[in-house]
Design a protein around this motif. Structure first.
Motif, PDB file in Angstrom:
ATOM      1  N   VAL A  58      62.913  82.803  68.218  1.00 10.10           N
ATOM      2  CA  VAL A  58      62.225  84.048  67.914  1.00 10.10           C
ATOM      3  C   VAL A  58      62.924  84.827  66.792  1.00 10.10           C
ATOM      4  O   VAL A  58      62.274  85.407  65.930  1.00 10.10           O
ATOM      5  CB  VAL A  58      62.100  84.931  69.178  1.00 10.10           C
ATOM      6  CG1 VAL A  58      61.482  86.275  68.853  1.00 10.10           C
ATOM      7  CG2 VAL A  58      61.293  84.214  70.236  1.00 10.10           C
ATOM      8  N   CYS A  59      64.233  84.832  66.757  1.00 12.85           N
ATOM      9  CA  CYS A  59      64.965  85.697  65.826  1.00 12.85           C
ATOM     10  C   CYS A  59      65.144  85.090  64.434  1.00 12.85           C
ATOM     11  O   CYS A  59      65.415  85.810  63.479  1.00 12.85           O
ATOM     12  CB  CYS A  59      66.329  86.070  66.408  1.00 12.85           C
ATOM     13  SG  CYS A  59      67.516  84.709  66.443  1.00 12.85           S
ATOM     14  N   PHE A  60      65.042  83.790  64.302  1.00  9.04           N
ATOM     15  CA  PHE A  60      65.187  83.082  63.023  1.00  9.04           C
ATOM     16  C   PHE A  60      66.581  83.197  62.415  1.00  9.04           C
ATOM     17  O   PHE A  60      66.771  82.921  61.241  1.00  9.04           O
ATOM     18  CB  PHE A  60      64.124  83.536  62.006  1.00  9.04           C
ATOM     19  CG  PHE A  60      62.728  83.170  62.403  1.00  9.04           C
ATOM     20  CD1 PHE A  60      62.217  81.929  62.085  1.00  9.04           C
ATOM     21  CD2 PHE A  60      61.953  84.057  63.124  1.00  9.04           C
ATOM     22  CE1 PHE A  60      60.931  81.572  62.452  1.00  9.04           C
ATOM     23  CE2 PHE A  60      60.670  83.721  63.506  1.00  9.04           C
ATOM     24  CZ  PHE A  60      60.153  82.477  63.168  1.00  9.04           C
ATOM     25  N   GLU A  61      67.574  83.600  63.184  1.00  8.73           N
ATOM     26  CA  GLU A  61      68.942  83.713  62.680  1.00  8.73           C
ATOM     27  C   GLU A  61      69.652  82.365  62.594  1.00  8.73           C
ATOM     28  O   GLU A  61      70.706  82.268  61.992  1.00  8.73           O
ATOM     29  CB  GLU A  61      69.762  84.649  63.574  1.00  8.73           C
ATOM     30  CG  GLU A  61      69.337  86.091  63.486  1.00  8.73           C
ATOM     31  CD  GLU A  61      69.572  86.702  62.120  1.00  8.73           C
ATOM     32  OE1 GLU A  61      70.527  86.310  61.426  1.00  8.73           O
ATOM     33  OE2 GLU A  61      68.786  87.573  61.740  1.00  8.73           O
ATOM     34  N   CYS A  62      69.087  81.339  63.189  1.00  4.28           N
ATOM     35  CA  CYS A  62      69.778  80.051  63.282  1.00  4.28           C
ATOM     36  C   CYS A  62      69.325  79.036  62.235  1.00  4.28           C
ATOM     37  O   CYS A  62      69.682  77.868  62.314  1.00  4.28           O
ATOM     38  CB  CYS A  62      69.577  79.469  64.677  1.00  4.28           C
ATOM     39  SG  CYS A  62      67.857  79.005  65.016  1.00  4.28           S
ATOM     40  N   ARG A  63      68.558  79.456  61.245  1.00  8.62           N
ATOM     41  CA  ARG A  63      68.006  78.515  60.275  1.00  8.62           C
ATOM     42  C   ARG A  63      69.092  77.819  59.464  1.00  8.62           C
ATOM     43  O   ARG A  63      70.072  78.432  59.047  1.00  8.62           O
ATOM     44  CB  ARG A  63      67.057  79.239  59.330  1.00  8.62           C
ATOM     45  CG  ARG A  63      65.807  79.740  60.023  1.00  8.62           C
ATOM     46  CD  ARG A  63      65.001  80.619  59.136  1.00  8.62           C
ATOM     47  NE  ARG A  63      65.725  81.880  58.946  1.00  8.62           N
ATOM     48  CZ  ARG A  63      65.468  82.748  58.001  1.00  8.62           C
ATOM     49  NH1 ARG A  63      64.514  82.527  57.126  1.00  8.62           N
ATOM     50  NH2 ARG A  63      66.165  83.854  57.903  1.00  8.62           N
ATOM     51  N   ALA A  64      68.881  76.513  59.241  1.00  9.05           N
ATOM     52  CA  ALA A  64      69.783  75.709  58.417  1.00  9.05           C
ATOM     53  C   ALA A  64      68.956  74.578  57.803  1.00  9.05           C
ATOM     54  O   ALA A  64      67.801  74.362  58.179  1.00  9.05           O
ATOM     55  CB  ALA A  64      70.924  75.141  59.257  1.00  9.05           C
ATOM     56  N   THR A  65      69.562  73.850  56.893  1.00  6.90           N
ATOM     57  CA  THR A  65      68.919  72.685  56.304  1.00  6.90           C
ATOM     58  C   THR A  65      69.268  71.474  57.157  1.00  6.90           C
ATOM     59  O   THR A  65      70.444  71.188  57.376  1.00  6.90           O
ATOM     60  CB  THR A  65      69.381  72.478  54.846  1.00  6.90           C
ATOM     61  OG1 THR A  65      69.023  73.640  54.102  1.00  6.90           O
ATOM     62  CG2 THR A  65      68.731  71.255  54.225  1.00  6.90           C
ATOM     63  N   ILE A  66      68.240  70.798  57.658  1.00  6.20           N
ATOM     64  CA  ILE A  66      68.448  69.627  58.510  1.00  6.20           C
ATOM     65  C   ILE A  66      67.729  68.437  57.878  1.00  6.20           C
ATOM     66  O   ILE A  66      66.521  68.503  57.631  1.00  6.20           O
ATOM     67  CB  ILE A  66      67.948  69.876  59.941  1.00  6.20           C
ATOM     68  CG1 ILE A  66      68.741  71.019  60.575  1.00  6.20           C
ATOM     69  CG2 ILE A  66      68.053  68.598  60.779  1.00  6.20           C
ATOM     70  CD1 ILE A  66      68.336  71.369  61.990  1.00  6.20           C
ATOM     71  N   ASP A  67      68.483  67.393  57.620  1.00  2.54           N
ATOM     72  CA  ASP A  67      67.959  66.188  56.954  1.00  2.54           C
ATOM     73  C   ASP A  67      67.172  66.544  55.697  1.00  2.54           C
ATOM     74  O   ASP A  67      66.100  66.010  55.424  1.00  2.54           O
ATOM     75  CB  ASP A  67      67.096  65.368  57.911  1.00  2.54           C
ATOM     76  CG  ASP A  67      67.920  64.639  58.956  1.00  2.54           C
ATOM     77  OD1 ASP A  67      69.139  64.479  58.741  1.00  2.54           O
ATOM     78  OD2 ASP A  67      67.359  64.242  59.977  1.00  2.54           O
ATOM     79  N   GLY A  68      67.692  67.512  54.929  1.00  2.00           N
ATOM     80  CA  GLY A  68      67.096  67.901  53.660  1.00  2.00           C
ATOM     81  C   GLY A  68      65.966  68.905  53.752  1.00  2.00           C
ATOM     82  O   GLY A  68      65.471  69.383  52.740  1.00  2.00           O
ATOM     83  N   GLU A  69      65.534  69.245  54.960  1.00  2.00           N
ATOM     84  CA  GLU A  69      64.459  70.223  55.137  1.00  2.00           C
ATOM     85  C   GLU A  69      65.070  71.604  55.386  1.00  2.00           C
ATOM     86  O   GLU A  69      65.750  71.823  56.386  1.00  2.00           O
ATOM     87  CB  GLU A  69      63.565  69.839  56.309  1.00  2.00           C
ATOM     88  CG  GLU A  69      62.393  70.764  56.484  1.00  2.00           C
ATOM     89  CD  GLU A  69      61.488  70.355  57.630  1.00  2.00           C
ATOM     90  OE1 GLU A  69      60.735  71.232  58.099  1.00  2.00           O
ATOM     91  OE2 GLU A  69      61.529  69.190  58.064  1.00  2.00           O
ATOM     92  N   PRO A  70      64.813  72.559  54.471  1.00  2.00           N
ATOM     93  CA  PRO A  70      65.414  73.894  54.635  1.00  2.00           C
ATOM     94  C   PRO A  70      64.715  74.721  55.710  1.00  2.00           C
ATOM     95  O   PRO A  70      63.578  74.443  56.085  1.00  2.00           O
ATOM     96  CB  PRO A  70      65.213  74.528  53.251  1.00  2.00           C
ATOM     97  CG  PRO A  70      64.026  73.834  52.682  1.00  2.00           C
ATOM     98  CD  PRO A  70      64.043  72.428  53.255  1.00  2.00           C
ATOM     99  N   GLU A  71      65.439  75.730  56.184  1.00  2.00           N
ATOM    100  CA  GLU A  71      64.895  76.735  57.102  1.00  2.00           C
ATOM    101  C   GLU A  71      64.445  76.189  58.456  1.00  2.00           C
ATOM    102  O   GLU A  71      63.513  76.710  59.062  1.00  2.00           O
ATOM    103  CB  GLU A  71      63.730  77.496  56.440  1.00  2.00           C
ATOM    104  CG  GLU A  71      64.073  78.124  55.100  1.00  2.00           C
ATOM    105  CD  GLU A  71      65.149  79.199  55.189  1.00  2.00           C
ATOM    106  OE1 GLU A  71      65.116  80.000  56.125  1.00  2.00           O
ATOM    107  OE2 GLU A  71      66.020  79.215  54.304  1.00  2.00           O
ATOM    108  N   VAL A  72      65.112  75.165  58.965  1.00  2.00           N
ATOM    109  CA  VAL A  72      64.795  74.596  60.281  1.00  2.00           C
ATOM    110  C   VAL A  72      65.524  75.417  61.341  1.00  2.00           C
ATOM    111  O   VAL A  72      66.696  75.772  61.179  1.00  2.00           O
ATOM    112  CB  VAL A  72      65.223  73.112  60.360  1.00  2.00           C
ATOM    113  CG1 VAL A  72      64.971  72.550  61.748  1.00  2.00           C
ATOM    114  CG2 VAL A  72      64.498  72.298  59.302  1.00  2.00           C
ATOM    115  N   LEU A  73      64.841  75.721  62.429  1.00  2.00           N
ATOM    116  CA  LEU A  73      65.454  76.469  63.529  1.00  2.00           C
ATOM    117  C   LEU A  73      66.376  75.538  64.315  1.00  2.00           C
ATOM    118  O   LEU A  73      65.928  74.627  65.009  1.00  2.00           O
ATOM    119  CB  LEU A  73      64.383  77.058  64.438  1.00  2.00           C
ATOM    120  CG  LEU A  73      63.442  78.063  63.796  1.00  2.00           C
ATOM    121  CD1 LEU A  73      62.380  78.507  64.788  1.00  2.00           C
ATOM    122  CD2 LEU A  73      64.206  79.247  63.239  1.00  2.00           C
ATOM    123  N   THR A  74      67.674  75.783  64.241  1.00  2.00           N
ATOM    124  CA  THR A  74      68.642  74.898  64.892  1.00  2.00           C
ATOM    125  C   THR A  74      68.628  75.029  66.407  1.00  2.00           C
ATOM    126  O   THR A  74      68.973  74.092  67.112  1.00  2.00           O
ATOM    127  CB  THR A  74      70.068  75.164  64.374  1.00  2.00           C
ATOM    128  OG1 THR A  74      70.454  76.500  64.690  1.00  2.00           O
ATOM    129  CG2 THR A  74      70.150  74.937  62.864  1.00  2.00           C
TER     130      THR A  74
END
Length: 89
Positions: A58-74
């Motif tokens: 819900v908060c979107f604070e955990c976004r990172a790039t995963i396998d080259g895809e940006p803004e993934v919710l970890t």
């Protein structure tokens, strides 16, 4: 007596910012980041690194790039073998 094969913890190995980390199967990427002492790339207004807040997407604070895809919710992404996570630009 419990069967040793049933009680053995299965693990997966992923890479976080180039560093190899092994975690139990079912671990979220956010939990693996916390275990590794890593943060996501955003900072608060004072320059302190941000980290997951809600743990449920819900908060979107955990976004990172995963396998080259940006803004993934970890917090919603389970770890798997070979996963590549980048938390900085």
């Amino acid at each position: 007596m419990p069967d040793a094969k049933r009680t053995a913890t299965r693990t997966v190995t992923l890479r976080i910012n180039g560093r190899t980390l092994t975690v139990p199967t079912g671990t979220s990427v956010a939990a693996a980041l916390a275990h590794a002492g890593e943060f996501v790339s955003r900072c608060d207004l004072e320059g302190h690194p941000r980290a997951p807040l809600c743990g449920m997407g819900v908060c979107f604070e955990c976004r990172a790039t995963i396998d080259g895809e940006p803004e993934v919710l970890t917090c919603l992404t389970p770890c798997r073998d070979g996963l590549e996570v980048v938390t900085h630009a």
